[in-house]
Write an enzyme that holds these catalytic residues in place. Sequence first.
Site, PDB file in Angstrom:
ATOM      1  N   GLU A   1     -17.519  -7.953  -6.541  1.00 19.39           N
ATOM      2  CA  GLU A   1     -17.165  -8.632  -7.795  1.00 19.39           C
ATOM      3  C   GLU A   1     -16.140  -7.834  -8.592  1.00 19.39           C
ATOM      4  O   GLU A   1     -16.507  -7.084  -9.512  1.00 19.39           O
ATOM      5  CB  GLU A   1     -18.427  -8.875  -8.647  1.00 19.39           C
ATOM      6  CG  GLU A   1     -19.351  -9.904  -8.034  1.00 19.39           C
ATOM      7  CD  GLU A   1     -20.468 -10.358  -8.979  1.00 19.39           C
ATOM      8  OE1 GLU A   1     -20.631  -9.767 -10.068  1.00 19.39           O
ATOM      9  OE2 GLU A   1     -21.173 -11.323  -8.608  1.00 19.39           O
ATOM     10  N   GLU A  14     -22.575 -14.825  -2.805  1.00 18.17           N
ATOM     11  CA  GLU A  14     -23.728 -14.461  -3.638  1.00 18.17           C
ATOM     12  C   GLU A  14     -23.935 -15.538  -4.696  1.00 18.17           C
ATOM     13  O   GLU A  14     -22.971 -16.024  -5.290  1.00 18.17           O
ATOM     14  CB  GLU A  14     -23.475 -13.102  -4.318  1.00 18.17           C
ATOM     15  CG  GLU A  14     -24.655 -12.620  -5.153  1.00 18.17           C
ATOM     16  CD  GLU A  14     -24.355 -11.337  -5.934  1.00 18.17           C
ATOM     17  OE1 GLU A  14     -23.878 -10.355  -5.329  1.00 18.17           O
ATOM     18  OE2 GLU A  14     -24.580 -11.350  -7.161  1.00 18.17           O
TER      19      GLU A  14
HETATM   20  C1  IDC Z   1     -28.276  -6.985 -10.375  1.00 17.92           C
HETATM   21  C2  IDC Z   1     -29.694  -6.828  -9.917  1.00 17.92           C
HETATM   22  C3  IDC Z   1     -30.426  -5.932 -10.866  1.00 17.92           C
HETATM   23  C4  IDC Z   1     -29.650  -4.631 -11.000  1.00 17.92           C
HETATM   24  C5  IDC Z   1     -28.236  -4.909 -11.444  1.00 17.92           C
HETATM   25  C6  IDC Z   1     -27.387  -3.671 -11.558  1.00 17.92           C
HETATM   26  O1  IDC Z   1     -30.299  -8.088  -9.805  1.00 17.92           O
HETATM   27  O2  IDC Z   1     -31.744  -5.669 -10.392  1.00 17.92           O
HETATM   28  O3  IDC Z   1     -30.290  -3.834 -11.980  1.00 17.92           O
HETATM   29  O4  IDC Z   1     -27.623  -5.764 -10.482  1.00 17.92           O
HETATM   30  O5  IDC Z   1     -26.971  -3.221 -10.354  1.00 17.92           O
HETATM   31  C7  IDC Z   1     -24.146  -9.842  -9.805  1.00 17.92           C
HETATM   32  C8  IDC Z   1     -24.034  -8.651  -8.960  1.00 17.92           C
HETATM   33  C9  IDC Z   1     -25.386  -8.097  -8.611  1.00 17.92           C
HETATM   34  C10 IDC Z   1     -26.360  -8.263  -9.764  1.00 17.92           C
HETATM   35  C11 IDC Z   1     -26.548  -9.751 -10.018  1.00 17.92           C
HETATM   36  C12 IDC Z   1     -27.577 -10.056 -11.119  1.00 17.92           C
HETATM   37  O6  IDC Z   1     -23.272  -8.845  -7.791  1.00 17.92           O
HETATM   38  O7  IDC Z   1     -25.256  -6.736  -8.273  1.00 17.92           O
HETATM   39  O8  IDC Z   1     -27.591  -7.707  -9.386  1.00 17.92           O
HETATM   40  N1  IDC Z   1     -25.259 -10.328 -10.341  1.00 17.92           N
HETATM   41  O9  IDC Z   1     -27.178  -9.507 -12.321  1.00 17.92           O
HETATM   42  N2  IDC Z   1     -23.154 -10.602 -10.201  1.00 17.92           N
HETATM   43  C13 IDC Z   1     -23.621 -11.547 -11.017  1.00 17.92           C
HETATM   44  C14 IDC Z   1     -24.976 -11.384 -11.115  1.00 17.92           C
END
Ligand code: IDC
Length: 465
Positions: free
Chosen positions: A298, A390
């Site tokens: 991302e 994702e």
């Molecule tokens: C989130 C995880 C969470 C973690 C956070 C930080 O769900 O447990 O604490 O990352 O690393 C994304 C990202 C993905 C995120 C997810 C939800 O690719 O890493 O995971 N998210 O926030 N993009 C949009 C949402």
Amino acid sequence: MKRRTATILATVFAVAAASTAAFFALPASAETAAFTVQSTWNNGYQGQVTVNNNTSSQINTWKVELTFPAGTSVTQSWNTTQAVSGSTYTFTPVGWNATIAPGASTSFGFIASGTGRPTSCLVNGQACTGTTTPGSPSPSVVSPSPSVSVSPSTSTPPVNGTPVQVNGQLRVCGTKLCNERGQVVQLKGMSTHGIQWFPNCYTDSSLDVLAKEWNADLFRIAMYVQEQGYETDPAGFTSRVNNLVEEATERGMYAMIDFHILTPGDPAFNLERAKTFFAQVSARHAAKKNVIYEIANEPNGVSWAQIKNYAEQVIPVIRANDPDAVIIIGSRGWSSLGVSEGGNSSEIVANPVNASNIMYAFHYYAASHKDNYRAEVERAAASLPLFVTEFGTVTYTGGGAVDTASSNAWFDLLDRLKIGYANWTYSDANEGSAALKPGTCSAGSFAGTGSLTESGALLRNRIRA
Ligand code: IDC
């Protein structure tokens, strides 16, 4: 090299949708060419060229030159190196497919923008004379939208088997993803959570359940680079990713290697790490048919031009080892095609990554991203190959309640557009996006529905279907 004695047969398949047309006369010659169109849409079509070695000795290289009428150009090709001079396109091997054994053949494909068929064809400098593949009216249909219709299969597809046995090496065909017989495929599967945090969620038994009970096509391996990820132990994380790719392979699933950059959002921050990592994993898995590379999870806070620049430095590293793998590039604004940062997909259409066999990533979280995002995906899918590498059923924080209505609207759209997806996450994280209830992984109880969260139950149903 000049080949005056060559008896190479260049066969150009271009399966005309409505009527199968021959574009070349058929002089008596040892060399043949036939044109059909594999699929067509409003203002373009997909063609394929097969070079056959009909001699009794090995061919060490080949060159096919196609000239197109004004108004038609080749926008994309695969399994070949493409050069252009005026209206003539020269196609040469990508390396691995230069050598053709006696009696063997190799193929490459291309996408033409415009409806003009080639007016001239040369193979190794000689006219592609020969037979057409006339007659047989193609079952493919002219698609009203610019999407690629399913082309007729030349071999009988296996009906049983794992996703990889059924589909083999994937490649991008127009704006879709196709299996090795040229049929559009939509892969459905699950993403890991950060593999640094949830190692006990990815075991023999959890992956057996994913492959055999959920019938998942795809297993995305999210390797964070920061947040206690790759940067802390490059060799260790490379090895963990490699092992998970092997586990997916043993179970006949496609494995998506996600270089999970997130913060900082500029992929250039991790460029050298990406080059090192992808050189190693692509060398290790080059011979496999089931590996898909996602080079930047991302990107955020950076321009599309910067993302494109990163992609054009990382892609050649992978291609050097694994020339035919599909590679997916993150888009601006957390892979929102730019929408989350006030942009849209036009910036990509106007300035695409200079590489073939690539797709662009789109991510959404159903409770946060709704109609305006769906509209942009629908618009973008008309001209860009997209993969939802994702998504979540909840908010973009990864938590909150499942938004069933929005999730179903997304599934319907993705199914209609045949866009593949991987859900965040196959884990027991204590957050709404996780498919498994907390404690599931340490208990090792993955089978059935008893350990599924609301999101997990929704996804298992979708993926199994
Ligand atoms: C989130 C995880 C969470 C973690 C956070 C930080 O769900 O447990 O604490 O990352 O690393 C994304 C990202 C993905 C995120 C997810 C939800 O690719 O890493 O995971 N998210 O926030 N993009 C949009 C949402």
